[in-house]
Design a protein around this motif. Sequence first.
Motif, PDB file in Angstrom:
ATOM      1  N   PHE A 284      29.773  13.168   4.727  1.00 20.23           N
ATOM      2  CA  PHE A 284      30.976  12.741   4.009  1.00 20.23           C
ATOM      3  C   PHE A 284      30.632  11.459   3.251  1.00 20.23           C
ATOM      4  O   PHE A 284      30.156  10.486   3.840  1.00 20.23           O
ATOM      5  N   ARG A 285      30.914  11.463   1.946  1.00 19.53           N
ATOM      6  CA  ARG A 285      30.528  10.318   1.119  1.00 19.53           C
ATOM      7  C   ARG A 285      31.640  10.006   0.124  1.00 19.53           C
ATOM      8  O   ARG A 285      32.215  10.910  -0.487  1.00 19.53           O
ATOM      9  N   VAL A 286      31.922   8.719  -0.022  1.00 24.29           N
ATOM     10  CA  VAL A 286      32.863   8.222  -1.020  1.00 24.29           C
ATOM     11  C   VAL A 286      32.121   7.209  -1.883  1.00 24.29           C
ATOM     12  O   VAL A 286      31.585   6.223  -1.355  1.00 24.29           O
ATOM     13  N   GLN A 287      32.103   7.463  -3.190  1.00 18.02           N
ATOM     14  CA  GLN A 287      31.384   6.585  -4.117  1.00 18.02           C
ATOM     15  C   GLN A 287      32.321   6.182  -5.246  1.00 18.02           C
ATOM     16  O   GLN A 287      33.013   7.026  -5.828  1.00 18.02           O
ATOM     17  N   ASP A 288      32.357   4.877  -5.572  1.00 21.48           N
ATOM     18  CA  ASP A 288      33.192   4.390  -6.672  1.00 21.48           C
ATOM     19  C   ASP A 288      32.367   3.490  -7.581  1.00 21.48           C
ATOM     20  O   ASP A 288      31.277   3.038  -7.216  1.00 21.48           O
ATOM     21  N   ASN A 289      32.885   3.231  -8.776  1.00 24.71           N
ATOM     22  CA  ASN A 289      32.225   2.356  -9.736  1.00 24.71           C
ATOM     23  C   ASN A 289      32.966   1.031  -9.865  1.00 24.71           C
ATOM     24  O   ASN A 289      33.065   0.464 -10.961  1.00 24.71           O
ATOM     25  N   GLY A 290      33.494   0.557  -8.748  1.00 24.75           N
ATOM     26  CA  GLY A 290      34.301  -0.651  -8.755  1.00 24.75           C
ATOM     27  C   GLY A 290      33.491  -1.927  -8.770  1.00 24.75           C
ATOM     28  O   GLY A 290      32.305  -1.947  -9.128  1.00 24.75           O
ATOM     29  N   VAL A 291      34.145  -3.012  -8.333  1.00 22.38           N
ATOM     30  CA  VAL A 291      33.541  -4.336  -8.415  1.00 22.38           C
ATOM     31  C   VAL A 291      32.429  -4.520  -7.382  1.00 22.38           C
ATOM     32  O   VAL A 291      31.550  -5.354  -7.560  1.00 22.38           O
ATOM     33  N   GLY A 292      32.451  -3.778  -6.313  1.00 30.65           N
ATOM     34  CA  GLY A 292      31.435  -3.911  -5.287  1.00 30.65           C
ATOM     35  C   GLY A 292      31.490  -5.256  -4.583  1.00 30.65           C
ATOM     36  O   GLY A 292      32.390  -6.069  -4.804  1.00 30.65           O
ATOM     37  N   PHE A 293      30.492  -5.504  -3.739  1.00 28.87           N
ATOM     38  CA  PHE A 293      30.415  -6.775  -3.020  1.00 28.87           C
ATOM     39  C   PHE A 293      29.018  -6.912  -2.432  1.00 28.87           C
ATOM     40  O   PHE A 293      28.258  -5.952  -2.336  1.00 28.87           O
ATOM     41  N   GLU A 294      28.682  -8.129  -2.060  1.00 26.32           N
ATOM     42  CA  GLU A 294      27.410  -8.384  -1.400  1.00 26.32           C
ATOM     43  C   GLU A 294      27.490  -7.889   0.038  1.00 26.32           C
ATOM     44  O   GLU A 294      28.459  -8.174   0.741  1.00 26.32           O
ATOM     45  N   VAL A 295      26.469  -7.159   0.446  1.00 24.82           N
ATOM     46  CA  VAL A 295      26.486  -6.583   1.798  1.00 24.82           C
ATOM     47  C   VAL A 295      26.550  -7.664   2.851  1.00 24.82           C
ATOM     48  O   VAL A 295      27.144  -7.504   3.908  1.00 24.82           O
ATOM     49  N   GLY A 296      25.990  -8.811   2.599  1.00 25.59           N
ATOM     50  CA  GLY A 296      25.985  -9.901   3.585  1.00 25.59           C
ATOM     51  C   GLY A 296      27.250 -10.705   3.610  1.00 25.59           C
ATOM     52  O   GLY A 296      27.409 -11.592   4.437  1.00 25.59           O
TER      53      GLY A 296
END
Length: 357
Positions: A284-296
């Motif tokens: 199951f995968r959800v992918q968007d082209n939004g603003v994102g964020f730093e993983v840390g």
Amino acid sequence: MRIFLGQGISIFTYLVIIIALLLYVIWGWPNEEAWLSLLETTYAQIPFGVWIVFVLAFISFGFSLNTLQKVRSQEKKIETSLRPLLAETFEPSKKKYTQTKRMQATVTQLEQLILTQRKTLQRITNEKAETQDRIIQERLVQERQRLARELHDSVSQQLFAASMLLSTMVEIEEAKNGEVPKTLMQTEKIVQQAQLEMRALLLHLRPAALHNKTLKEGLEELLQELQEKVFFTIRYRLEEVSLSKGAEDHLFRIAQETLSNTLRHAKATEVDILFVERDNLAIFRVQDNGVGFEVGEGKNGSYGIQSVRERAVEIGATCKVVSVPSQGTIVEVKLPIEKPVAQPINLEKITTAERSE
């Protein structure tokens, strides 16, 4: 014999003392007139005093002999009554052994009965606790549905009406003046963001149970309903995957959590949802082209992502979050699928059957 003599002498001494005291009371202090008369007065040529001593000795030793005989008689009775008990103690009979075995069997049955009763009480207690938990969960679901209905019928409708009015005002201002005031544009964005927050909240309050639907059917219904209410494009590819009821419910709740986070934080224009089976894995995968964020950053450990990871762990799945600022976010959950084990072919039965033919 020593007991007889000792007891007789003791009684004789006591009697002599008692007689002397009586004579003292009658005659007073010993004197020749009274006390010597015991020796001078005779009967059968024997002084009266000697007769007194002889009678006292006869009474004393007679009483001692009688007492000794009674003690011996009681000892014999006691010995006679204890002899059978002693014989049963040191030489147990077959009847005694049978009674012991029966008693042990009865004790064993009582222990088993107590153990069974204890297990029954534990089972009843567990069932009662499970029933209470189920009732609480049902009430929670009913309350969530009630809140979702009230929010949808009141706040959500009002936000939609406000958004439509602002859109009309923007179009009018743009037609009149050729540009739109910044405050009006900011107000429109705020209302649109509030709409997204409300839809995310309604999505989160949606019941997690699929109600006799497969996960594919539940996701399709959820995404079709969501497409009518959001401003971005939703694309999805869903396949029928055979999973347990618990796994499907958890994955459905993971989908709700992930899409809710996307609505509130991503600011995306495109969202792709994938649910397929590959190499004995449900993906199951959800992918968007939004603003994102730093993983840390702290957002990675936010309540929504943390909840998704915890639900994935509960069903034995792995959760992977990949996010790049200004490019988007991918949340992927992989769950191993347990295939039924094929029964081995019994060659012996086949060989026997062929021989019989």
